[in-house]
Write an enzyme that holds these catalytic residues in place. Structure first.
Site, mmCIF file in Angstrom:
data_model
loop_
_atom_site.group_PDB
_atom_site.id
_atom_site.type_symbol
_atom_site.label_atom_id
_atom_site.label_comp_id
_atom_site.label_asym_id
_atom_site.label_seq_id
_atom_site.Cartn_x
_atom_site.Cartn_y
_atom_site.Cartn_z
ATOM 1 N N HIS A 130 -15.625 -2.687 -5.040
ATOM 2 C CA HIS A 130 -14.207 -2.552 -4.703
ATOM 3 C C HIS A 130 -13.999 -1.194 -4.044
ATOM 4 O O HIS A 130 -14.471 -0.175 -4.545
ATOM 5 C CB HIS A 130 -13.354 -2.674 -5.970
ATOM 6 C CG HIS A 130 -11.955 -2.187 -5.767
ATOM 7 N ND1 HIS A 130 -11.111 -2.740 -4.827
ATOM 8 C CD2 HIS A 130 -11.260 -1.175 -6.338
ATOM 9 C CE1 HIS A 130 -9.962 -2.083 -4.848
ATOM 10 N NE2 HIS A 130 -10.021 -1.127 -5.757
ATOM 11 N N HIS B 180 -3.634 -2.580 -1.441
ATOM 12 C CA HIS B 180 -4.483 -1.884 -2.402
ATOM 13 C C HIS B 180 -5.907 -1.687 -1.889
ATOM 14 O O HIS B 180 -6.346 -0.555 -1.749
ATOM 15 C CB HIS B 180 -4.475 -2.635 -3.749
ATOM 16 C CG HIS B 180 -5.390 -2.052 -4.773
ATOM 17 N ND1 HIS B 180 -5.395 -2.431 -6.092
ATOM 18 C CD2 HIS B 180 -6.363 -1.109 -4.690
ATOM 19 C CE1 HIS B 180 -6.312 -1.746 -6.757
ATOM 20 N NE2 HIS B 180 -6.915 -0.943 -5.923
ATOM 21 N N HIS C 171 -11.378 1.201 -0.834
ATOM 22 C CA HIS C 171 -10.055 1.371 -0.207
ATOM 23 C C HIS C 171 -10.165 1.738 1.278
ATOM 24 O O HIS C 171 -9.787 2.851 1.657
ATOM 25 C CB HIS C 171 -9.284 2.482 -0.943
ATOM 26 C CG HIS C 171 -8.946 2.215 -2.370
ATOM 27 N ND1 HIS C 171 -8.422 3.181 -3.219
ATOM 28 C CD2 HIS C 171 -9.044 1.085 -3.132
ATOM 29 C CE1 HIS C 171 -8.217 2.669 -4.420
ATOM 30 N NE2 HIS C 171 -8.600 1.402 -4.405
ATOM 31 N N GLU D 206 -20.413 -10.204 16.038
ATOM 32 C CA GLU D 206 -21.180 -10.283 14.790
ATOM 33 C C GLU D 206 -20.325 -10.686 13.580
ATOM 34 O O GLU D 206 -20.850 -11.178 12.584
ATOM 35 C CB GLU D 206 -21.814 -8.929 14.428
ATOM 36 C CG GLU D 206 -22.839 -8.410 15.384
ATOM 37 C CD GLU D 206 -22.220 -7.637 16.537
ATOM 38 O OE1 GLU D 206 -20.963 -7.544 16.619
ATOM 39 O OE2 GLU D 206 -22.981 -7.141 17.376
ATOM 40 N N GLU E 125 -11.317 -1.174 -13.749
ATOM 41 C CA GLU E 125 -11.417 -2.540 -13.221
ATOM 42 C C GLU E 125 -12.561 -3.313 -13.882
ATOM 43 O O GLU E 125 -12.900 -4.406 -13.437
ATOM 44 C CB GLU E 125 -11.612 -2.527 -11.694
ATOM 45 C CG GLU E 125 -10.511 -1.848 -10.891
ATOM 46 C CD GLU E 125 -9.230 -2.679 -10.723
ATOM 47 O OE1 GLU E 125 -9.139 -3.773 -11.307
ATOM 48 O OE2 GLU E 125 -8.315 -2.193 -10.026
HETATM 49 O O1 2HA Z 1 -11.022 2.857 -9.708
HETATM 50 O O2 2HA Z 1 -9.588 1.746 -7.215
HETATM 51 O O3 2HA Z 1 -8.330 -0.221 -8.390
HETATM 52 C C1 2HA Z 1 -9.809 3.092 -9.098
HETATM 53 C C2 2HA Z 1 -9.340 1.891 -8.379
HETATM 54 C C3 2HA Z 1 -8.594 0.903 -9.137
HETATM 55 ZN ZN ZN Z 2 -8.542 0.215 -6.129
#
Ligand code: 2HA
Ligand code: ZN
Length: 250
Positions: free
Chosen positions: A139, A211, A141, A170, A116
């Site tokens: 980023h 995602h 998940h 909050e 990314e």
């Molecule tokens: O790095 O999460 O979006 C792995 C990821 C790609």
């Molecule tokens: Zn990802």
């Protein structure tokens, strides 16, 4: 030796700390997620000139707002649980070329950056060019927040912002600009990066459909806390629903 730079090593320590949180929270299966931090201000003039340890990597577009800037970035395919233990063994320090069109790795090992990276750099470039003192792109998940993005009615900035704001007092204070939504795009693509940048005009946190989450800010721990607060709101929503009632909300 970059390891003699106390300020830099303290920041690398914070990156390791947050990588550990991502793993223990269950937000970082396999190599899920990535982190980039602009560390230019922490480097001495001498360190900024460190020789490259590899050939330059070309960038898709010139990052004219980032010429000469230096970043820590997690490595492609690297696990957050190992970034936590050894951030410089699972990520690298890169320097953007004077023309912004390529980068080189200057420390500590030749670990190619996250898939990314093009989108992270585009975001850093966009935010700096628009005068925001942005240092961090995170980023990750989070299961509960990604779960929400599988439900069409929530794929709307106003709806999801109101829902998450209304679960705990909050949330509205910690995420004042609300949440941006990016409809599904293939991970690591230019299309995903461009759609995200459009959302960053108004928001600091963006949900990528089916995602994950992307947050930008001045401080990595703050970025983590923002996503953690949103995750708490989502968990309260789901626990009320699982108990069979619609939460009243604030
Ligand atoms: O790095 O999460 O979006 C792995 C990821 C790609
Ligand atoms: Zn990802």
């Amino acid at each position: 030796m970059i390891r003699d730079n106390e300020k830099l090593m303290a920041e690398i320590g914070r990156i390791a700390e947050v990588a550990g949180y991502l793993w223990t929270r269950g937000w970082a299966e396999r190599n899920g997620g990535n982190i980039s931090v602009n560390i230019t201000d922490l480097m001495s003039e001498e360190e900024k000139e460190l020789p490259a340890i590899c050939e330059p990597y070309p960038l898709l577009a010139a990052m004219t707002g980032l010429c000469g800037h230096i970043f820590y970035v997690t490595g492609t395919g690297k696990r957050m649980r190992y970034v936590a233990q050894d951030p410089l063994g699972n990520g690298s320090i890169i320097r953007i070329a004077p023309d912004g069109a390529s980068f080189e790795i200057i420390a500590e090992q030749e670990i190619p950056p996250t898939s990314e990276l093009p989108s992270h750099l585009m975001m850093h470039n966009y935010l700096r060019s628009s005068g925001r003192d942005n240092k961090v792109v995170l980023h990750t998940h989070p299961t509960d927040l990604i779960g929400l993005t599988h439900c069409k009615p929530f794929l709307n900035s106003e709806t999801i912002t109101r829902l998450l704001w209304s679960m705990i007092p909050e949330c509205r204070i910690i995420v004042p600009k609300g949440i941006g939504i990016v409809p599904y795009e293939i991970p690591g693509t230019l299309a995903l990066a461009l759609a995200t940048i459009r959302q960053l005009e108004k928001h600091d946190v963006v949900f990528w459909e089916k995602h994950g989450i992307l947050a930008v800010g001045e401080d990595l721990v703050e970025c983590f806390d923002t996503i953690d607060t949103l995750s708490k709101s989502a968990q309260i929503f789901f626990s009320a629903r699982m108990a069979g009632y619609e939460p009243e909300g604030m």
